[in-house]
Scaffold this motif. Structure first.
Motif, PDB file in Angstrom:
ATOM      1  N   ARG A 253     -17.353   8.286   6.951  1.00  0.00           N
ATOM      2  CA  ARG A 253     -17.788   8.154   5.554  1.00  0.00           C
ATOM      3  C   ARG A 253     -18.983   7.217   5.488  1.00  0.00           C
ATOM      4  NH1 ARG A 253     -12.031   7.405   2.457  1.00  0.00           N
ATOM      5  NH2 ARG A 253     -11.327   9.552   2.661  1.00  0.00           N
TER       6      ARG A 253
ATOM      7  N   SER B 100     -18.463   0.379  -7.117  1.00  0.00           N
ATOM      8  CA  SER B 100     -18.485  -1.084  -7.181  1.00  0.00           C
ATOM      9  C   SER B 100     -19.803  -1.667  -6.690  1.00  0.00           C
ATOM     10  CB  SER B 100     -17.360  -1.638  -6.302  1.00  0.00           C
ATOM     11  OG  SER B 100     -17.534  -1.197  -4.959  1.00  0.00           O
TER      12      SER B 100
ATOM     13  N   TYR C   7     -20.299  -1.336  -3.305  1.00  0.00           N
ATOM     14  CA  TYR C   7     -19.928  -1.498  -1.890  1.00  0.00           C
ATOM     15  C   TYR C   7     -20.694  -0.553  -0.971  1.00  0.00           C
ATOM     16  CZ  TYR C   7     -16.903  -1.350   2.265  1.00  0.00           C
ATOM     17  OH  TYR C   7     -16.405  -1.380   3.554  1.00  0.00           O
TER      18      TYR C   7
ATOM     19  N   LYS D  65     -20.331   3.015  -3.049  1.00  0.00           N
ATOM     20  CA  LYS D  65     -19.201   3.135  -3.983  1.00  0.00           C
ATOM     21  C   LYS D  65     -19.611   2.629  -5.370  1.00  0.00           C
ATOM     22  CE  LYS D  65     -15.138   3.507  -1.237  1.00  0.00           C
ATOM     23  NZ  LYS D  65     -13.695   3.242  -1.225  1.00  0.00           N
TER      24      LYS D  65
ATOM     25  N   ALA E  70     -19.337  -7.906   0.464  1.00  0.00           N
ATOM     26  CA  ALA E  70     -17.975  -7.355   0.474  1.00  0.00           C
ATOM     27  C   ALA E  70     -16.926  -8.458   0.596  1.00  0.00           C
ATOM     28  CB  ALA E  70     -17.821  -6.344   1.603  1.00  0.00           C
TER      29      ALA E  70
ATOM     30  N   LYS F  95       0.823  -1.217   0.000  1.00  0.00           N
ATOM     31  CA  LYS F  95       0.000   0.000   0.000  1.00  0.00           C
ATOM     32  C   LYS F  95       0.856   1.267   0.000  1.00  0.00           C
ATOM     33  CE  LYS F  95      -4.319   1.738   1.897  1.00  0.00           C
ATOM     34  NZ  LYS F  95      -5.473   1.451   2.748  1.00  0.00           N
TER      35      LYS F  95
ATOM     36  N   TYR G 229     -20.856   5.164   3.301  1.00  0.00           N
ATOM     37  CA  TYR G 229     -20.967   4.481   2.005  1.00  0.00           C
ATOM     38  C   TYR G 229     -22.270   3.676   1.919  1.00  0.00           C
ATOM     39  CZ  TYR G 229     -15.958   5.491   1.345  1.00  0.00           C
ATOM     40  OH  TYR G 229     -14.733   6.098   1.210  1.00  0.00           O
TER      41      TYR G 229
ATOM     42  N   ARG H  43       0.377   3.816  -3.037  1.00  0.00           N
ATOM     43  CA  ARG H  43      -0.140   5.143  -2.682  1.00  0.00           C
ATOM     44  C   ARG H  43       0.967   6.197  -2.555  1.00  0.00           C
ATOM     45  NH1 ARG H  43      -3.565   6.290   0.938  1.00  0.00           N
ATOM     46  NH2 ARG H  43      -5.375   5.062   1.388  1.00  0.00           N
TER      47      ARG H  43
ATOM     48  N   GLU I  14      -9.398   2.118  11.759  1.00  0.00           N
ATOM     49  CA  GLU I  14     -10.558   2.204  10.859  1.00  0.00           C
ATOM     50  C   GLU I  14     -11.632   1.234  11.341  1.00  0.00           C
ATOM     51  OE1 GLU I  14     -10.480   2.727   6.317  1.00  0.00           O
ATOM     52  OE2 GLU I  14     -10.923   0.591   6.552  1.00  0.00           O
TER      53      GLU I  14
ATOM     54  N   HIS J 223     -18.023   3.902   7.418  1.00  0.00           N
ATOM     55  CA  HIS J 223     -16.629   3.894   7.858  1.00  0.00           C
ATOM     56  C   HIS J 223     -16.331   5.022   8.836  1.00  0.00           C
ATOM     57  CE1 HIS J 223     -14.759   1.553   4.219  1.00  0.00           C
ATOM     58  NE2 HIS J 223     -15.838   0.974   4.690  1.00  0.00           N
TER      59      HIS J 223
ATOM     60  N   GLU K 220     -16.913 -10.347  -2.853  1.00  0.00           N
ATOM     61  CA  GLU K 220     -16.389  -9.468  -3.914  1.00  0.00           C
ATOM     62  C   GLU K 220     -14.891  -9.272  -3.724  1.00  0.00           C
ATOM     63  OE1 GLU K 220     -15.520  -5.440  -5.755  1.00  0.00           O
ATOM     64  OE2 GLU K 220     -15.284  -6.105  -3.688  1.00  0.00           O
TER      65      GLU K 220
ATOM     66  N   GLN L  74     -15.234  -0.344  10.312  1.00  0.00           N
ATOM     67  CA  GLN L  74     -16.242  -0.514   9.255  1.00  0.00           C
ATOM     68  C   GLN L  74     -17.482  -1.125   9.890  1.00  0.00           C
ATOM     69  OE1 GLN L  74     -14.305  -3.055   6.364  1.00  0.00           O
ATOM     70  NE2 GLN L  74     -12.981  -1.396   5.631  1.00  0.00           N
TER      71      GLN L  74
HETATM   72  P1  GTP Z   1      -8.086   2.862   0.770  1.00  0.00           P
HETATM   73  O1  GTP Z   1      -6.906   3.335   0.022  1.00  0.00           O
HETATM   74  O2  GTP Z   1      -8.352   1.386   0.501  1.00  0.00           O
HETATM   75  O3  GTP Z   1      -8.030   3.155   2.233  1.00  0.00           O
HETATM   76  O4  GTP Z   1      -9.324   3.619   0.121  1.00  0.00           O
HETATM   77  P2  GTP Z   1     -10.093   4.925   0.624  1.00  0.00           P
HETATM   78  O5  GTP Z   1      -9.409   5.529   1.813  1.00  0.00           O
HETATM   79  O6  GTP Z   1     -10.386   5.769  -0.540  1.00  0.00           O
HETATM   80  O7  GTP Z   1     -11.493   4.313   1.036  1.00  0.00           O
HETATM   81  P3  GTP Z   1     -11.965   3.873   2.473  1.00  0.00           P
HETATM   82  O8  GTP Z   1     -10.876   3.972   3.451  1.00  0.00           O
HETATM   83  O9  GTP Z   1     -13.157   4.612   2.809  1.00  0.00           O
HETATM   84  O10 GTP Z   1     -12.313   2.337   2.225  1.00  0.00           O
HETATM   85  C1  GTP Z   1     -11.301   1.403   2.096  1.00  0.00           C
HETATM   86  C2  GTP Z   1     -11.711   0.064   2.693  1.00  0.00           C
HETATM   87  O11 GTP Z   1     -13.107  -0.172   2.498  1.00  0.00           O
HETATM   88  C3  GTP Z   1     -11.014  -1.075   1.983  1.00  0.00           C
HETATM   89  O12 GTP Z   1      -9.833  -1.398   2.652  1.00  0.00           O
HETATM   90  C4  GTP Z   1     -12.048  -2.198   2.027  1.00  0.00           C
HETATM   91  O13 GTP Z   1     -11.979  -2.863   3.280  1.00  0.00           O
HETATM   92  C5  GTP Z   1     -13.353  -1.458   1.968  1.00  0.00           C
HETATM   93  N1  GTP Z   1     -13.834  -1.276   0.578  1.00  0.00           N
HETATM   94  C6  GTP Z   1     -13.919  -0.121  -0.087  1.00  0.00           C
HETATM   95  N2  GTP Z   1     -14.418  -0.310  -1.320  1.00  0.00           N
HETATM   96  C7  GTP Z   1     -14.647  -1.628  -1.444  1.00  0.00           C
HETATM   97  C8  GTP Z   1     -15.165  -2.464  -2.498  1.00  0.00           C
HETATM   98  O14 GTP Z   1     -15.511  -2.027  -3.586  1.00  0.00           O
HETATM   99  N3  GTP Z   1     -15.245  -3.801  -2.245  1.00  0.00           N
HETATM  100  C9  GTP Z   1     -14.902  -4.341  -1.044  1.00  0.00           C
HETATM  101  N4  GTP Z   1     -15.030  -5.654  -0.889  1.00  0.00           N
HETATM  102  N5  GTP Z   1     -14.413  -3.580  -0.029  1.00  0.00           N
HETATM  103  C10 GTP Z   1     -14.277  -2.258  -0.232  1.00  0.00           C
END
Ligand code: GTP
Ligand code: MG
Length: 213
Positions: A115, A124, A126, A122, A161, A65, A117, A69, A149, A130, A164, A151
């Motif tokens: 957040r 996807s 999702y 999202k 989730a 990561k 969601y 990133r 974090e 959060h 997927e 969820q």
């Molecule tokens: P990250 O870089 O992953 O942290 O993305 P972000 O900060 O833009 O988004 P956020 O932190 O809100 O969500 C990230 C986390 O949510 C991921 O690590 C997953 O656990 C979960 N997540 C987000 N989108 C999806 C998705 O499309 N599918 C699944 N299975 N999990 C998701």
């Protein structure tokens, strides 16, 4: 970050030391969240928390990561918000918001990001709620604030989730468009289940109310 070393150069023991307060935060929070469930049970109330899981991100995922990133290596603990992660599963969508309210009232940590969601799913498909919290762990060297974090999702959202994610992992996120569309539809189907379960519960409660009075 430890001694400002790059993540690639850290020894196994240095990683262990770095991740130790995260392990502590996850296990303490698991106990605290499970206790919320316990208290509802003891009072014969519907518990908004069905079960709780937690994990600390593996060294391998942290390294990947930071590279993807382009995270500044000196700021891993502030830039990666999900090194420590908790997941709270609920029976009903309404329970999720009840849990969020409970967490907002606590004074053992500070919420630094929210957040939704669920209201804003999202692309996807999702859905989940959060939170990122700043949780103080007590170390022999003093207090350290850890980002965690959380969820919060229904069992149906978790079902979607989890599967997927495992499919995405196998296919490395490179699904053909047709598969993405079908996965989005399965997310909608899971959400329909959630909505229908809430409606059924409301109707049963109404019927019980009429019967009792
Ligand atoms: P990250 O870089 O992953 O942290 O993305 P972000 O900060 O833009 O988004 P956020 O932190 O809100 O969500 C990230 C986390 O949510 C991921 O690590 C997953 O656990 C979960 N997540 C987000 N989108 C999806 C998705 O499309 N599918 C699944 N299975 N999990 C998701
Ligand atoms: Mg994130």
């Amino acid at each position: 970050m430890l001694k400002n070393k790059g993540v690639n150069k850290m020894t196994e023991n240095e990683w262990k030391l770095f991740l130790s307060p995260y392990e502590q935060a996850v296990s303490e929070l698991k106990v605290k969240l499970k206790s919320i469930r316990q208290q509802y049970k003891e009072n014969n109330l519907h518990t908004p928390i069905e079960f709780v899981t937690g994990r600390v991100k593996s060294v391998e995922s942290i390294v990947t990561k930071t590279k993807v990133r382009k995270v500044n290596l000196n700021h891993i603990d502030s830039d990666l918000q999900d090194i420590a992660g908790l997941r709270i599963m609920c029976q009903f969508v309404e329970d999720i918001y009840e849990v969020v309210d409970l967490l907002r009232q606590r004074n053992d940590f500070k919420i630094v990001q929210e957040r939704d969601y669920i209201a804003n799913k999202k692309a996807s498909g999702y859905r989940s709620y959060h939170l990122v919290i700043e949780y103080p762990v007590q170390l022999i060297t003093g207090e350290k604030k850890i980002l965690v974090e959380i969820q919060i999702r229904t069992l149906a959202m978790n079902f979607w989730a989890t599967i997927e994610h495992s499919l995405n992992y196998k296919y490395q996120g490179e699904f053909p468009e047709e598969i993405n569309t079908r996965l989005e539809l399965t997310a909608e189907a899971a959400y329909l289940l959630d909505e229908e379960m809430s409606k059924i519960r409301d109707e049963i409660q109404e019927a019980q109310h009429l019967f009792t009075y």
